[in-house]
Design an enzyme around this catalytic site. Structure first.
Site, PDB file in Angstrom:
ATOM      1  CG  HIS A  98      -2.055  -1.019   1.052  1.00  0.00           C
ATOM      2  ND1 HIS A  98      -2.006  -2.281   1.617  1.00  0.00           N
ATOM      3  CD2 HIS A  98      -3.225  -0.954   0.366  1.00  0.00           C
ATOM      4  CE1 HIS A  98      -3.120  -2.943   1.304  1.00  0.00           C
ATOM      5  NE2 HIS A  98      -3.867  -2.162   0.546  1.00  0.00           N
ATOM      6  CG  ASN A  99       4.016   0.856  -2.400  1.00  0.00           C
ATOM      7  OD1 ASN A  99       3.343   1.008  -3.422  1.00  0.00           O
ATOM      8  ND2 ASN A  99       4.761  -0.226  -2.184  1.00  0.00           N
ATOM      9  CG  ASP A 248      -8.287  -0.495  -4.143  1.00  0.00           C
ATOM     10  OD1 ASP A 248      -7.057  -0.304  -4.189  1.00  0.00           O
ATOM     11  OD2 ASP A 248      -8.917  -0.663  -3.074  1.00  0.00           O
TER      12      ASP A 248
HETATM   13  N1  LIG Z   1      -5.465 -12.040  -2.526  1.00  0.00           N
HETATM   14  C1  LIG Z   1      -5.462 -10.886  -3.210  1.00  0.00           C
HETATM   15  N2  LIG Z   1      -5.936  -9.771  -2.637  1.00  0.00           N
HETATM   16  C2  LIG Z   1      -5.924  -8.636  -3.348  1.00  0.00           C
HETATM   17  C3  LIG Z   1      -5.420  -8.561  -4.648  1.00  0.00           C
HETATM   18  N3  LIG Z   1      -5.536  -7.290  -5.092  1.00  0.00           N
HETATM   19  C4  LIG Z   1      -6.086  -6.597  -4.095  1.00  0.00           C
HETATM   20  N4  LIG Z   1      -6.320  -7.406  -3.040  1.00  0.00           N
HETATM   21  C5  LIG Z   1      -6.916  -7.055  -1.757  1.00  0.00           C
HETATM   22  O1  LIG Z   1      -7.884  -6.057  -1.938  1.00  0.00           O
HETATM   23  C6  LIG Z   1      -7.617  -4.978  -1.081  1.00  0.00           C
HETATM   24  C7  LIG Z   1      -7.944  -3.709  -1.785  1.00  0.00           C
HETATM   25  O2  LIG Z   1      -8.052  -2.674  -0.890  1.00  0.00           O
HETATM   26  P1  LIG Z   1      -6.982  -1.518  -0.651  1.00  0.00           P
HETATM   27  O3  LIG Z   1      -7.750  -0.240  -0.802  1.00  0.00           O
HETATM   28  O4  LIG Z   1      -6.487  -1.735   0.728  1.00  0.00           O
HETATM   29  O5  LIG Z   1      -5.885  -1.588  -1.653  1.00  0.00           O
HETATM   30  C8  LIG Z   1      -6.144  -5.065  -0.760  1.00  0.00           C
HETATM   31  O6  LIG Z   1      -5.838  -4.584   0.499  1.00  0.00           O
HETATM   32  C9  LIG Z   1      -5.876  -6.531  -0.812  1.00  0.00           C
HETATM   33  O7  LIG Z   1      -6.062  -7.076   0.444  1.00  0.00           O
HETATM   34  C10 LIG Z   1      -4.926  -9.755  -5.223  1.00  0.00           C
HETATM   35  O8  LIG Z   1      -4.468  -9.797  -6.378  1.00  0.00           O
HETATM   36  N5  LIG Z   1      -4.965 -10.884  -4.464  1.00  0.00           N
HETATM   37 ZN   LIG Z   2      -5.746   0.346  -2.568  1.00  0.00          ZN
END
Ligand SMILES: Nc1nc2c(ncn2[C@@H]2O[C@H](COP(=O)(O)O)[C@@H](O)[C@H]2O)c(=O)[nH]1
Ligand SMILES: [Zn+2]
Length: 726
Positions: A98-99, A248
Site C-alpha cells: 500500500h505504497n 483498486d
Molecule cells: N489475494 C489478493 N488480494 C488482493 C489482490 N488485489 C487486491 N487485493 C486485496 O484487496 C484490497 C484492496 O483494498 P486496498 O484499498 O487496501 O488496496 C487489498 O488490500 C488486498 O487485500 C490480489 O491480487 N490478491
Molecule cells: Zn488500494
C-alpha cells in the site's frame, strides 16, 4: 489511547529528506513534455509501473490531469497540482504493497478506464475529477496493516473511527488535511457548494474501497445495472464506487510480469501482518497466514469470489471493458487454478524425482518467491498457455503433459469447479471479503430483502440462477431468514409487524435457506442449509408453518441432518436486525445438556459467522474466575444479547479442564443481558489467541423458561466431519 496503527520506531517510511529529494526531482522535470507514445501507453491497462521512478510517476500523474483537460475545465493552477501531488507522495508509506506505486497503479487503471469508456461524456468532468483524485488519495498513510488488524489490536485508528472503516476514514482525513493547505488545494477555486459535493464524492469513493463493503456495493450495483440511468444520481454514485473498486483491485487484469510482483508485495504485507498477529496473540487473519495459503490458492479464491464477479458486473454494463480488463482476469484465474490444481495433485502424489515435481513443491513451499519457479521453468524450456501464436512463460504444471498447450479459454465448468473447491470445503480459502464482513458485520447495514433471482424453492443449498451462491448470497439468505424469523417471533410474541425496511417485501409462501459454515484445520466443515417457511403478505409475516415455528430443518447435501428448534417466543425483538437468531445454537443453564448428539460444532465459528461475537469489545475478556461477575437478573431485553450471552455460556462448556471450570461457574449464574462477553477457549483464556476449541453440540442445553432462541438438535449419524476434504 489505543495502540499505534503505525510502528513509528520500526518505520519504513522514507525519510523526509529522501522524499523531499524525490519531490525536488519531480519539480525539476515537471515542465517536461511527455512523448505521444508514453501518453498513449499511459491510457492502457498494460502500462508497466515497474519501469518508472517515483519522480517520473509524479509527472505521469500530473499528465493525467493535463490530458483530461481538468486544469482548464476547473481552473486548477498547475503549481497547486504539483504541490498537491508532492504532498500526496510525502504521505504514502514505504510499505510492501500500500505504497505510492499502488496509488499510481490504481489511478492509472482508472485513467485507462476513463479513456476507454469516454467517461467524462457519460458522467461529466466533475465526477471524472473526483474519481481520479480519489484514486490518488485512496490509501494515504496506509500503515501496511489492514482494518482487521486495526480493529483486533484496538489501535488508535480503530478507536477513533469506532471500528468503522478505520483505514479508509483515515485515508480520507489525510487527503482533506492536505487540501486544507490552499497552496496544495486543487479545488480551492471551487464555489462552496461544488467543493462540498466534491468532498462528498471523494469520501464516498474512498470509503467504498473498504473490502468489508464489497458485497454490499456489488449487490446494489447489480440491481441497478440492468436499468442504469445516467440521470439518476444514486446510479452515478454507485458506478463511481464500483469503478474505484475495480481500479483498486485490478492488478490481475495487468500482464503477468506487472501483476506478479504486485502479488509478491501483497503477500509480503499479508505475512508481516499475520506474523505480527501471532506475535501479539491476536486472531490470525487466515488469508494472510503464511502457514496456510499459497500463491495460487490465494488468487483462486480472491479472483474467483471477489475480483471476477466485480469485473464481470462492470463488464456487463460496459462490454468494451471485456477485452481490456475482464478477459485478462479470467485468464489469470485459469492460470492460478491450474497452478493450484497442480500443487494439490503434487501434494497428494508421492514425491517423484523429476525436476518438475520438485519445482512445483517449491511453489507451494515458498509461495512468495515465484521467481525461482519461473526461472527453472525457463531453463526447462516449458511454455504453457500458448495462445494465439504468442508464447508465454509460465511455471511448469505438474501432472499436465508438458508438451500439451493448455487452453487459456475460460470454461464455465472449470470456474464452477473452483467455486466448489473453495466454496465451503477449504477454510483457508475464506476470502478477504468474508473475513472482513465477519469482523465488521455488526455495523454493516444489510439490505435484507431477498435478492432478485434468489431461488425460493427446492432442497439442498440455495442457488441463484443455477449458480452456486457466493458469499453474497449466503449472507443475504441468512439475513433474509433471520428477518422473517424475527418477524414471526414478533407476531408470536404479540408484537406488531415490522416496517418494510426490516421485513421481507414479497407476498406468498416463501422458503428461506441458509448457511454454509466453514471450519478450519482440526475443526469440521459443516454445511447446514437451513429452511424456514413463511407466509408473507406485503412484507408482513402472517404465519409460518407450525413446524417451522417450532423447528427448522437442518440439511446437509439435501439430507435431513437435524433440526433447530425455536424454543419460546422472544422476550423482545428490538435488537434483532441482521443477526441469525433462529439458527444460532443457544442454551441456558436451566437444563442439563443432552448427551446423545455427536455433531461437533466449533461455536466460535458460529458466533463469528453470525456476527454475535462480542469478543472485540472492551468487555470481551473473560473474568479470570469464570462468570462470577455475571449479574443474576433473568430479565432478557435484547435477543441479540440473549443469543450472545447464551452462546457465551455454551462456549465455555468445552470439554477441556478450564472450560469445565467455567461451565461450573456459569451453571451458577443466570443469563443476563449485561453479561456481554464471550469467554475465551480454555487453551487461551486470558489471551486473545484464536480458539481451537471444538465444542460438542450435545453440550447445548435448552431453555424453556426465559430465553427465546433456536436450539440445535442433530442427527447422530452421518457425522459431517467425514465429509471434510483434505
Ligand atoms: N489475494 C489478493 N488480494 C488482493 C489482490 N488485489 C487486491 N487485493 C486485496 O484487496 C484490497 C484492496 O483494498 P486496498 O484499498 O487496501 O488496496 C487489498 O488490500 C488486498 O487485500 C490480489 O491480487 N490478491
Ligand atoms: Zn488500494
Amino acid at each position: 489511547m489505543g495502540r499505534p496503527y503505525w510502528n513509528r520506531h520500526k518505520a519504513r517510511r522514507k525519510s523526509e529528506s529522501e522524499k523531499r529529494l524525490v519531490c525536488e526531482k519531480y519539480l525539476h522535470i515537471s515542465t517536461m513534455t511527455l512523448t505521444e507514445e508514453i501518453r498513449r501507453c499511459l491510457r492502457m491497462p498494460t502500462f508497466d509501473n515497474w519501469q518508472w521512478e517515483d519522480e517520473e510517476i509524479l509527472l505521469l500523474l500530473q499528465q493525467m490531469y493535463v490530458d483530461l483537460d481538468l486544469l482548464k475545465k476547473f481552473d486548477i493552477d498547475l503549481n497547486v497540482l504539483r504541490k498537491f501531488l508532492c504532498q500526496v507522495y510525502m504521505n504514502y508509506n514505504e510499505v510492501p504493497f500500500h505504497n505510492f506505486q499502488h496509488c499510481f497503479t490504481v489511478s492509472q487503471m482508472m485513467y485507462g478506464i476513463i479513456w476507454c469508456l469516454n467517461l467524462p461524456d457519460k458522467i461529466g468532468d466533475l465526477e471524472t475529477l473526483i474519481l481520479l483524485t480519489s484514486c490518488i488519495c485512496h490509501d494515504l498513510d496506509h500503515p501496511g496493516f489492514n482494518n482487521i488488524y486495526q480493529i483486533n489490536a484496538r489501535t488508535e485508528l480503530a478507536l477513533r473511527y469506532n471500528d468503522i472503516s478505520p483505514l479508509e476514514n483515515h485515508h480520507c482525513s489525510v487527503a482533506f488535511n492536505i487540501l486544507e493547505d490552499p497552496t496544495a488545494n486543487v479545488f480551492r477555486s471551487f464555489p462552496p457548494e461544488v467543493y462540498k459535493s466534491v468532498r462528498e464524492g471523494i469520501i464516498r469513493c474512498i470509503l467504498a474501497t473498504d473490502m468489508a463493503r464489497h458485497n454490499e456495493i456489488l449487490n446494489q450495483f447489480n440491481q441497478i445495472a440492468p436499468e442504469f440511468d445516467y440521470n439518476n444520481r444514486a446510479h452515478i454514485n454507485l458506478l463511481c464506487m464500483v469503478l474505484i473498486k475495480v481500479s483498486d483491485i485490478s492488478n490481475e487484469a495487468r500482464p503477468m510480469d506487472v501483476a506478479e510482483p504486485w502479488l509478491d508485495c501483497l503477500l509480503q504485507e499479508f505475512f508481516e501482518q499475520s506474523d505480527r498477529e501471532k506475535m501479539e496473540g491476536l486472531p490470525v487473519t487466515p488469508f494472510m497466514d503464511r502457514d496456510k495459503i499459497t500463491k495460487p490458492s490465494s488468487q483462486c479464491s480472491f479472483i474467483g469470489f471477489v475480483l471476477l464477479p466485480l469485473f464481470e458486473a462492470i463488464g456487463r454494463l460496459y462490454p468494451e471493458l471485456d477485452t481490456l480488463i475482464v478477459n485478462p482476469v479470467r485468464e489469470a484465474l485459469d492460470y492460478y487454478r491450474k497452478l493450484n490444481e497442480a500443487s494439490r495433485r503434487n501434494l497428494e502424489q508421492p514425491a517423484s524425482p523429476t525436476p518438475a515435481v520438485n519445482e512445483q513443491k517449491e511453489t507451494t513451499a515458498s509461495i512468495a518467491d515465484s521467481s525461482s519457479i519461473k526461472s527453472s521453468e525457463q531453463q526447462a524450456g516449458q511454455h504453457l498457455f500458448d495462445n494465439e501464436g504468442k508464447t508465454m512463460d509460465h511455471p511448469t504444471i505438474v501432472g499436465a503433459t508438458p508438451t500439451t498447450p493448455i487452453s487459456r479459454e475460460r470454461s464455465f465448468s472449470q470456474e464452477e469447479e473452483i467455486r466448489r473447491f473453495s466454496f465451503g470445503l477449504d477454510a483457508d480459502t475464506f476470502t478477504e471479503v468474508e473475513i472482513c464482513e465477519k469482523t465488521f458485520s455488526f455495523k454493516i447495514s444489510t439490505d435484507i430483502r431477498p435478492l432478485p433471482g434468489w431461488s425460493n424453492n427446492g432442497g439442498g443449498n440455495g442457488t441463484c440462477n443455477g449458480r452456486q451462491p457466493s458469499s453474497t448470497f449466503r449472507r443475504a439468505s441468512l439475513a433474509v431468514m433471520s428477518a422473517s424469523l424475527a418477524e414471526s417471533a414478533r407476531i408470536l410474541a404479540g408484537g406488531t409487524a415490522r416496517s418494510a425496511t426490516s421485513s421481507p417485501t414479497q407476498s406468498g409462501p416463501c422458503t428461506y435457506r441458509g448457511a454454509v459454515i466453514q471450519e478450519e484445520e482440526d475443526e469440521i466443515t459443516l454445511d447446514i442449509p437451513t429452511v424456514a417457511t413463511a407466509s408473507i403478505h406485503n412484507g408482513v409475516v402472517l404465519d409460518m408453518h407450525k413446524e417451522t415455528l417450532e423447528s427448522l430443518d437442518l440439511q446437509h447435501n439435501g439430507q435431513q441432518k437435524g433440526r433447530a428448534e425455536i424454543t419460546a417466543p422472544l422476550a423482545s425483538v428490538e435488537d434483532v436486525t441482521d443477526s441469525v437468531v433462529a439458527v444460532a445454537p443457544v442454551a441456558t443453564a436451566s437444563r442439563q445438556p443432552s448427551r446423545d448428539n455427536p455433531l461437533l460444532i466449533r461455536l466460535r465459528q458460529w458466533t463469528d459467522r453470525f456476527g454475535l461475537n462480542p469478543v472485540r469489545s472492551a468487555s470481551a475478556e473473560p473474568p479470570e474466575n469464570g462468570a462470577a461477575d455475571v449479574p443474576k437478573s433473568p430479565k432478557l431485553l435484547g435477543s441479540r444479547k440473549i443469543v450472545s450471552n447464551s452462546l457465551s455460556r455454551l462456549f465455555s462448556r468445552s470439554s477441556s479442564h478450564k472450560a469445565a471450570q467455567q461451565q461450573q461457574s456459569m451453571a451458577n449464574s443466570v443469563a443476563s443481558p449485561e453479561s456481554n462477553y464471550l469467554p475465551m477457549p480454555a487453551s487461551s483464556a486470558g489471551s486473545r489467541r484464536r480458539s481451537k476449541t471444538i465444542i460438542n453440540a450435545t453440550e447445548m442445553s435448552r431453555s424453556l423458561d426465559d430465553v427465546t432462541a433456536a436450539h440445535m438438535i442433530t442427527d447422530s449419524t452421518n457425522h459431517p466431519s467425514q465429509k471434510r476434504l483434505d
